[in-house]
Write an enzyme that holds these catalytic residues in place. Structure first.
Site, short mmCIF file in Angstrom:
data_model
loop_
_atom_site.label_atom_id
_atom_site.label_comp_id
_atom_site.label_asym_id
_atom_site.label_seq_id
_atom_site.Cartn_x
_atom_site.Cartn_y
_atom_site.Cartn_z
N CYS A 1 0.84 -1.21 0.00
CA CYS A 1 0.00 0.00 0.00
C CYS A 1 0.87 1.25 0.00
O CYS A 1 1.74 1.41 0.85
CB CYS A 1 -0.91 -0.02 1.22
SG CYS A 1 -1.76 1.54 1.50
N CYS B 1 0.39 3.34 3.48
CA CYS B 1 0.78 2.82 4.79
C CYS B 1 2.11 3.47 5.24
O CYS B 1 2.95 3.84 4.41
CB CYS B 1 0.94 1.30 4.75
SG CYS B 1 -0.62 0.42 5.00
N HIS C 1 -4.22 0.31 8.05
CA HIS C 1 -4.74 0.08 6.70
C HIS C 1 -6.19 -0.42 6.72
O HIS C 1 -6.94 -0.22 5.77
CB HIS C 1 -3.84 -0.94 6.00
CG HIS C 1 -4.19 -1.19 4.56
ND1 HIS C 1 -3.76 -0.37 3.54
CD2 HIS C 1 -4.96 -2.15 3.98
CE1 HIS C 1 -4.24 -0.83 2.39
NE2 HIS C 1 -4.98 -1.90 2.63
N ASN D 1 -13.71 9.69 -0.95
CA ASN D 1 -14.35 8.70 -1.81
C ASN D 1 -14.10 7.37 -1.17
O ASN D 1 -12.94 6.98 -1.02
CB ASN D 1 -13.68 8.65 -3.19
CG ASN D 1 -14.27 9.68 -4.13
OD1 ASN D 1 -15.37 10.15 -3.93
ND2 ASN D 1 -13.51 10.00 -5.15
N SER E 1 -9.23 3.93 -5.29
CA SER E 1 -8.28 2.92 -5.75
C SER E 1 -7.56 2.23 -4.60
O SER E 1 -6.87 1.25 -4.80
CB SER E 1 -7.26 3.59 -6.68
OG SER E 1 -6.71 4.72 -6.02
N HIS F 1 -6.98 1.86 2.00
CA HIS F 1 -6.46 2.57 3.17
C HIS F 1 -7.33 3.80 3.44
O HIS F 1 -7.60 4.57 2.53
CB HIS F 1 -5.01 2.99 2.90
CG HIS F 1 -4.28 3.40 4.13
ND1 HIS F 1 -3.23 2.67 4.65
CD2 HIS F 1 -4.47 4.43 4.99
CE1 HIS F 1 -2.80 3.26 5.76
NE2 HIS F 1 -3.54 4.33 5.97
N HIS G 1 -8.53 7.18 3.72
CA HIS G 1 -7.94 8.47 3.37
C HIS G 1 -8.96 9.36 2.67
O HIS G 1 -9.96 8.89 2.16
CB HIS G 1 -6.72 8.27 2.45
CG HIS G 1 -7.07 7.83 1.07
ND1 HIS G 1 -7.46 6.54 0.76
CD2 HIS G 1 -7.12 8.50 -0.12
CE1 HIS G 1 -7.72 6.44 -0.53
NE2 HIS G 1 -7.52 7.62 -1.09
N GLN H 1 -9.32 13.45 0.52
CA GLN H 1 -8.58 14.38 -0.32
C GLN H 1 -9.00 15.80 -0.02
O GLN H 1 -10.10 16.04 0.48
CB GLN H 1 -8.83 14.08 -1.78
CG GLN H 1 -8.47 12.66 -2.17
CD GLN H 1 -8.50 12.47 -3.66
OE1 GLN H 1 -7.88 13.24 -4.41
NE2 GLN H 1 -9.24 11.49 -4.12
ZN LIG Z 1 -2.34 1.13 3.72
#
Ligand SMILES: [Zn+2]
Ligand SMILES: [Zn+2]
Length: 350
Positions: free
Chosen positions: A52, A55, A115, A155, A163, A166, A168, A170
Protein backbone atom coordinates in the site's frame (compact mmCIF):
# COMPACT_ATOMS: atom_id res chain seq x y z
CA UNK A 1 -53.99 18.59 -0.27
CA UNK A 2 -51.64 17.89 2.62
CA UNK A 3 -48.08 16.69 2.18
CA UNK A 4 -48.64 13.00 2.88
CA UNK A 5 -51.36 12.84 0.20
CA UNK A 6 -49.15 14.59 -2.31
CA UNK A 7 -46.14 12.45 -1.35
CA UNK A 8 -47.88 9.15 -2.12
CA UNK A 9 -48.11 10.10 -5.80
CA UNK A 10 -45.41 11.06 -8.31
CA UNK A 11 -44.14 14.52 -7.42
CA UNK A 12 -41.12 16.74 -7.63
CA UNK A 13 -39.17 18.33 -4.80
CA UNK A 14 -36.97 21.42 -4.93
CA UNK A 15 -33.45 21.59 -3.57
CA UNK A 16 -33.29 25.18 -2.24
CA UNK A 17 -29.48 25.05 -2.08
CA UNK A 18 -29.09 24.50 -5.81
CA UNK A 19 -32.47 25.47 -7.28
CA UNK A 20 -32.70 22.02 -8.89
CA UNK A 21 -35.62 19.60 -8.80
CA UNK A 22 -35.75 15.86 -8.14
CA UNK A 23 -38.58 13.59 -9.35
CA UNK A 24 -39.96 11.22 -6.68
CA UNK A 25 -41.99 8.15 -7.73
CA UNK A 26 -43.05 6.43 -4.49
CA UNK A 27 -45.61 4.21 -6.24
CA UNK A 28 -42.75 2.24 -7.82
CA UNK A 29 -41.72 0.87 -4.44
CA UNK A 30 -44.79 -0.17 -2.49
CA UNK A 31 -42.51 -2.47 -0.53
CA UNK A 32 -39.05 -1.27 -1.42
CA UNK A 33 -36.98 -3.27 0.98
CA UNK A 34 -38.18 -5.85 3.47
CA UNK A 35 -35.21 -5.58 5.77
CA UNK A 36 -33.40 -8.50 4.15
CA UNK A 37 -29.66 -8.05 4.09
CA UNK A 38 -27.35 -9.52 1.54
CA UNK A 39 -24.22 -9.70 3.62
CA UNK A 40 -20.95 -9.38 1.82
CA UNK A 41 -18.17 -10.89 3.92
CA UNK A 42 -15.77 -8.16 5.03
CA UNK A 43 -12.65 -7.99 2.92
CA UNK A 44 -9.74 -9.62 4.70
CA UNK A 45 -7.61 -6.55 5.25
CA UNK A 46 -4.46 -6.28 7.27
CA UNK A 47 -3.51 -3.53 9.70
CA UNK A 48 -0.43 -3.00 7.54
CA UNK A 49 -0.15 -3.78 3.82
CA UNK A 50 3.41 -3.82 2.46
CA UNK A 51 2.13 -3.02 -1.06
CA UNK A 52 0.00 0.00 0.00
CA UNK A 53 1.40 3.40 -0.99
CA UNK A 54 -0.42 5.06 1.94
CA UNK A 55 0.78 2.82 4.79
CA UNK A 56 3.52 4.25 7.09
CA UNK A 57 7.10 3.74 5.93
CA UNK A 58 6.07 2.55 2.44
CA UNK A 59 7.36 3.89 -0.89
CA UNK A 60 5.13 6.17 -2.99
CA UNK A 61 5.36 7.41 -6.57
CA UNK A 62 8.40 9.38 -7.72
CA UNK A 63 10.68 7.59 -5.22
CA UNK A 64 9.10 9.30 -2.21
CA UNK A 65 8.66 7.42 1.06
CA UNK A 66 5.97 7.91 3.71
CA UNK A 67 7.17 8.72 7.22
CA UNK A 68 6.35 6.21 9.94
CA UNK A 69 3.36 8.33 10.97
CA UNK A 70 1.27 7.42 13.99
CA UNK A 71 -1.74 9.76 13.69
CA UNK A 72 -2.85 11.45 10.47
CA UNK A 73 -0.55 12.13 7.53
CA UNK A 74 -1.02 14.79 4.80
CA UNK A 75 0.95 15.21 1.60
CA UNK A 76 0.65 16.78 -1.85
CA UNK A 77 -0.97 14.34 -4.29
CA UNK A 78 1.78 12.82 -6.45
CA UNK A 79 -0.56 13.01 -9.45
CA UNK A 80 -2.27 16.32 -8.65
CA UNK A 81 -5.08 17.64 -10.85
CA UNK A 82 -4.17 21.19 -9.83
CA UNK A 83 -0.74 22.81 -9.57
CA UNK A 84 0.25 25.90 -7.56
CA UNK A 85 2.68 27.17 -10.22
CA UNK A 86 0.17 27.21 -13.11
CA UNK A 87 0.84 30.31 -15.26
CA UNK A 88 -2.04 32.77 -15.53
CA UNK A 89 -3.73 32.79 -18.92
CA UNK A 90 -7.09 33.43 -20.54
CA UNK A 91 -8.60 32.54 -23.90
CA UNK A 92 -11.84 33.69 -25.49
CA UNK A 93 -13.27 33.44 -28.98
CA UNK A 94 -16.72 34.54 -30.07
CA UNK A 95 -17.95 34.19 -26.48
CA UNK A 96 -18.23 30.47 -27.16
CA UNK A 97 -14.73 29.13 -26.70
CA UNK A 98 -13.76 30.26 -23.23
CA UNK A 99 -10.89 28.93 -21.11
CA UNK A 100 -8.97 30.14 -18.10
CA UNK A 101 -5.92 28.85 -16.25
CA UNK A 102 -6.65 27.38 -12.83
CA UNK A 103 -4.06 27.23 -10.07
CA UNK A 104 -4.47 25.14 -6.97
CA UNK A 105 -3.29 22.28 -4.86
CA UNK A 106 -4.39 18.70 -4.26
CA UNK A 107 -3.61 17.10 -0.93
CA UNK A 108 -4.09 13.56 0.36
CA UNK A 109 -4.95 12.95 4.01
CA UNK A 110 -4.41 9.52 5.54
CA UNK A 111 -6.93 9.20 8.36
CA UNK A 112 -4.97 6.56 10.27
CA UNK A 113 -1.77 4.52 10.03
CA UNK A 114 -4.00 1.43 10.18
CA UNK A 115 -4.74 0.08 6.70
CA UNK A 116 -7.85 -1.81 7.85
CA UNK A 117 -9.80 0.92 9.64
CA UNK A 118 -12.63 3.05 8.32
CA UNK A 119 -14.20 6.10 9.95
CA UNK A 120 -16.88 3.84 11.39
CA UNK A 121 -14.31 1.73 13.20
CA UNK A 122 -11.88 4.39 14.38
CA UNK A 123 -11.96 5.57 18.00
CA UNK A 124 -13.30 9.05 18.75
CA UNK A 125 -9.83 10.43 19.68
CA UNK A 126 -8.51 9.07 16.36
CA UNK A 127 -11.37 10.65 14.42
CA UNK A 128 -10.80 13.91 16.27
CA UNK A 129 -7.29 13.97 14.78
CA UNK A 130 -8.87 13.78 11.33
CA UNK A 131 -11.17 16.72 12.14
CA UNK A 132 -8.17 18.71 13.40
CA UNK A 133 -6.25 17.92 10.22
CA UNK A 134 -9.19 19.13 8.09
CA UNK A 135 -9.28 22.40 10.07
CA UNK A 136 -5.52 22.88 9.63
CA UNK A 137 -5.68 22.19 5.89
CA UNK A 138 -8.65 24.53 5.42
CA UNK A 139 -6.81 27.32 7.24
CA UNK A 140 -3.40 26.79 5.64
CA UNK A 141 -4.63 26.34 2.08
CA UNK A 142 -7.21 29.10 2.50
CA UNK A 143 -4.52 31.54 3.64
CA UNK A 144 -2.89 31.37 0.20
CA UNK A 145 -4.07 34.49 -1.69
CA UNK A 146 -4.54 32.42 -4.87
CA UNK A 147 -6.92 29.98 -3.17
CA UNK A 148 -10.65 30.87 -3.06
CA UNK A 149 -12.16 27.47 -2.25
CA UNK A 150 -11.08 24.42 -0.27
CA UNK A 151 -12.95 21.20 -1.02
CA UNK A 152 -12.50 18.45 1.58
CA UNK A 153 -13.87 15.04 0.59
CA UNK A 154 -13.62 11.28 0.87
CA UNK A 155 -14.35 8.70 -1.81
CA UNK A 156 -14.95 5.44 -0.05
CA UNK A 157 -15.10 2.04 -1.76
CA UNK A 158 -14.08 0.62 -5.11
CA UNK A 159 -17.61 1.28 -6.46
CA UNK A 160 -16.90 5.02 -6.01
CA UNK A 161 -13.59 4.75 -7.80
CA UNK A 162 -11.42 4.73 -4.71
CA UNK A 163 -8.28 2.92 -5.75
CA UNK A 164 -6.94 2.18 -2.29
CA UNK A 165 -8.72 0.68 0.75
CA UNK A 166 -6.46 2.57 3.17
CA UNK A 167 -8.70 5.13 4.96
CA UNK A 168 -7.94 8.47 3.37
CA UNK A 169 -9.53 11.59 2.00
CA UNK A 170 -8.58 14.38 -0.32
CA UNK A 171 -8.44 18.14 -0.23
CA UNK A 172 -8.55 20.08 -3.47
CA UNK A 173 -8.02 23.82 -3.24
CA UNK A 174 -8.44 26.18 -6.17
CA UNK A 175 -8.55 29.69 -7.44
CA UNK A 176 -12.23 30.00 -8.31
CA UNK A 177 -15.45 28.69 -6.79
CA UNK A 178 -16.46 25.24 -8.05
CA UNK A 179 -19.98 24.86 -9.50
CA UNK A 180 -21.70 23.29 -6.47
CA UNK A 181 -20.34 25.80 -3.95
CA UNK A 182 -21.18 28.64 -6.29
CA UNK A 183 -24.85 27.57 -6.59
CA UNK A 184 -25.17 27.07 -2.84
CA UNK A 185 -23.56 30.41 -2.11
CA UNK A 186 -26.02 32.26 -4.38
CA UNK A 187 -29.01 30.58 -2.71
CA UNK A 188 -27.57 31.19 0.77
CA UNK A 189 -27.03 34.85 0.00
CA UNK A 190 -30.60 35.37 -1.26
CA UNK A 191 -32.03 33.63 1.80
CA UNK A 192 -29.85 35.60 4.23
CA UNK A 193 -30.84 38.90 2.61
CA UNK A 194 -34.53 38.22 3.17
CA UNK A 195 -34.49 36.43 6.53
CA UNK A 196 -31.24 37.48 8.21
CA UNK A 197 -30.58 33.82 9.08
CA UNK A 198 -28.81 31.09 7.15
CA UNK A 199 -30.83 28.85 4.85
CA UNK A 200 -29.66 25.72 6.65
CA UNK A 201 -30.36 27.21 10.08
CA UNK A 202 -33.99 27.68 9.10
CA UNK A 203 -34.18 24.33 7.33
CA UNK A 204 -32.72 22.58 10.38
CA UNK A 205 -35.37 24.13 12.68
CA UNK A 206 -38.09 22.70 10.43
CA UNK A 207 -36.53 19.24 10.31
CA UNK A 208 -35.89 19.06 14.06
CA UNK A 209 -39.51 19.98 14.64
CA UNK A 210 -40.84 17.38 12.18
CA UNK A 211 -38.31 14.62 13.05
CA UNK A 212 -39.39 12.36 10.18
CA UNK A 213 -36.21 12.82 8.15
CA UNK A 214 -33.77 13.03 11.08
CA UNK A 215 -31.40 10.04 11.31
CA UNK A 216 -29.29 10.82 14.39
CA UNK A 217 -28.06 13.80 16.37
CA UNK A 218 -25.75 15.01 19.10
CA UNK A 219 -25.46 18.32 20.96
CA UNK A 220 -23.84 20.09 18.01
CA UNK A 221 -24.82 18.26 14.79
CA UNK A 222 -27.83 16.74 13.09
CA UNK A 223 -27.71 14.08 10.37
CA UNK A 224 -30.83 13.88 8.20
CA UNK A 225 -32.04 12.70 4.82
CA UNK A 226 -32.73 16.00 3.06
CA UNK A 227 -36.27 16.55 1.76
CA UNK A 228 -34.78 16.88 -1.74
CA UNK A 229 -32.36 13.90 -1.56
CA UNK A 230 -31.39 12.43 -4.94
CA UNK A 231 -29.40 9.32 -3.96
CA UNK A 232 -31.43 6.63 -2.13
CA UNK A 233 -29.62 7.01 1.19
CA UNK A 234 -28.18 10.47 0.74
CA UNK A 235 -27.76 12.43 3.97
CA UNK A 236 -26.93 15.98 4.99
CA UNK A 237 -24.92 16.74 8.10
CA UNK A 238 -25.67 20.21 9.53
CA UNK A 239 -24.03 22.05 12.42
CA UNK A 240 -26.58 23.30 14.94
CA UNK A 241 -24.70 26.59 15.27
CA UNK A 242 -24.53 28.86 12.23
CA UNK A 243 -20.83 28.75 11.38
CA UNK A 244 -19.42 29.06 7.90
CA UNK A 245 -16.37 26.80 8.17
CA UNK A 246 -14.75 24.00 10.15
CA UNK A 247 -12.23 26.43 11.60
CA UNK A 248 -14.99 28.24 13.53
CA UNK A 249 -15.90 25.08 15.46
CA UNK A 250 -14.79 25.19 19.07
CA UNK A 251 -13.16 22.29 20.85
CA UNK A 252 -16.37 20.55 21.95
CA UNK A 253 -17.94 20.95 18.49
CA UNK A 254 -14.92 19.36 16.80
CA UNK A 255 -15.26 16.32 19.06
CA UNK A 256 -19.00 16.27 18.36
CA UNK A 257 -18.22 16.27 14.64
CA UNK A 258 -16.02 13.19 15.13
CA UNK A 259 -18.88 11.56 17.02
CA UNK A 260 -21.58 12.28 14.42
CA UNK A 261 -19.29 11.08 11.59
CA UNK A 262 -18.82 7.81 13.42
CA UNK A 263 -22.56 7.50 14.03
CA UNK A 264 -23.28 8.20 10.37
CA UNK A 265 -20.74 5.76 8.91
CA UNK A 266 -21.69 3.06 11.43
CA UNK A 267 -25.36 3.33 10.45
CA UNK A 268 -24.43 3.16 6.79
CA UNK A 269 -22.26 0.04 7.33
CA UNK A 270 -25.04 -1.61 9.31
CA UNK A 271 -27.78 -0.88 6.76
CA UNK A 272 -26.59 -3.59 4.34
CA UNK A 273 -23.93 -5.08 6.64
CA UNK A 274 -21.15 -4.04 4.34
CA UNK A 275 -18.40 -1.45 4.23
CA UNK A 276 -20.74 1.18 2.80
CA UNK A 277 -19.36 3.12 -0.18
CA UNK A 278 -19.97 6.85 -0.54
CA UNK A 279 -18.65 10.21 -1.54
CA UNK A 280 -18.66 12.52 1.47
CA UNK A 281 -17.54 16.12 1.56
CA UNK A 282 -17.86 19.44 3.37
CA UNK A 283 -19.14 22.67 1.95
CA UNK A 284 -17.59 25.71 3.59
CA UNK A 285 -17.33 29.43 2.93
CA UNK A 286 -14.92 30.65 0.24
CA UNK A 287 -11.41 31.55 1.41
CA UNK A 288 -10.96 34.72 -0.64
CA UNK A 289 -10.83 36.90 2.47
CA UNK A 290 -14.51 37.90 2.37
CA UNK A 291 -16.99 37.47 5.20
CA UNK A 292 -19.72 34.92 4.56
CA UNK A 293 -22.21 35.03 7.45
CA UNK A 294 -24.85 33.69 5.03
CA UNK A 295 -23.03 30.40 4.49
CA UNK A 296 -23.73 27.47 6.84
CA UNK A 297 -21.20 24.65 7.29
CA UNK A 298 -22.48 21.23 6.25
CA UNK A 299 -21.42 17.91 4.74
CA UNK A 300 -23.10 15.76 2.11
CA UNK A 301 -22.98 11.97 2.01
CA UNK A 302 -23.74 10.60 -1.46
CA UNK A 303 -23.87 6.78 -1.29
CA UNK A 304 -24.66 4.87 -4.50
CA UNK A 305 -26.30 1.76 -2.96
CA UNK A 306 -30.01 1.17 -3.50
CA UNK A 307 -31.24 -2.12 -2.04
CA UNK A 308 -28.26 -4.18 -0.89
CA UNK A 309 -24.48 -4.31 -0.71
CA UNK A 310 -24.43 -5.14 -4.41
CA UNK A 311 -27.39 -3.30 -5.95
CA UNK A 312 -26.43 0.21 -6.92
CA UNK A 313 -28.55 3.07 -8.18
CA UNK A 314 -27.77 4.11 -11.74
CA UNK A 315 -28.03 7.70 -12.87
CA UNK A 316 -28.76 7.08 -16.54
CA UNK A 317 -31.43 7.77 -19.14
CA UNK A 318 -33.93 10.25 -17.74
CA UNK A 319 -31.49 11.30 -15.01
CA UNK A 320 -28.76 12.20 -17.49
CA UNK A 321 -31.07 13.85 -19.97
CA UNK A 322 -33.75 15.41 -17.80
CA UNK A 323 -33.58 15.34 -14.01
CA UNK A 324 -32.72 13.00 -11.14
CA UNK A 325 -35.41 10.56 -10.06
CA UNK A 326 -35.85 8.36 -7.00
CA UNK A 327 -38.37 5.71 -5.91
CA UNK A 328 -37.88 5.32 -2.16
CA UNK A 329 -38.88 8.57 -0.45
CA UNK A 330 -36.57 10.58 1.78
CA UNK A 331 -38.88 9.80 4.72
CA UNK A 332 -38.65 6.03 4.20
CA UNK A 333 -34.86 6.17 3.72
CA UNK A 334 -34.53 8.12 6.99
CA UNK A 335 -36.63 5.52 8.78
CA UNK A 336 -34.36 2.70 7.59
CA UNK A 337 -31.22 4.55 8.69
CA UNK A 338 -32.80 5.44 12.02
CA UNK A 339 -33.80 1.86 12.73
CA UNK A 340 -30.46 0.10 12.15
CA UNK A 341 -28.50 -0.76 15.29
CA UNK A 342 -26.22 2.15 16.25
CA UNK A 343 -23.34 -0.18 17.18
CA UNK A 344 -21.12 -1.44 14.34
CA UNK A 345 -22.04 -4.92 13.11
CA UNK A 346 -18.43 -6.06 13.08
CA UNK A 347 -18.06 -5.05 16.74
CA UNK A 348 -21.26 -6.74 17.86
CA UNK A 349 -22.21 -9.54 15.44
CA UNK A 350 -25.99 -9.67 15.09
ZN1 LIG B 1 -2.34 1.13 3.72
ZN1 LIG C 1 -23.55 21.65 0.07
Amino acid sequence: MNFSDLASHPHRRLNPLTGEWVLVSPQRTQRPWQGQVESVPPEATLAYDPTCYLCPGNPRAQSKTNPRYTGTFVFDNDFAALKPDTPEAEFQEHGLLIARSEAGRCRVLCFSPRHDLTMARMSLPELRLVVDAWVREFEELGADPRIAAVQIFENRGAIMGSSNAHPHGQIWANETLPNELSKELDASRSHFKIHGTTLLHDYLQLEVQKQERVVCTNDHFVLLVPFWAVWPFETLLISRRSVSSLSELHDEERSALADILRQATTRYDNLFRTSFPYTMGFHQRPTDGGKYPEFHLHAHFYPPLLRSATVKKFMVGYEMLAMPQRDITAEVAAEYLRNVPPKHHLDSPL
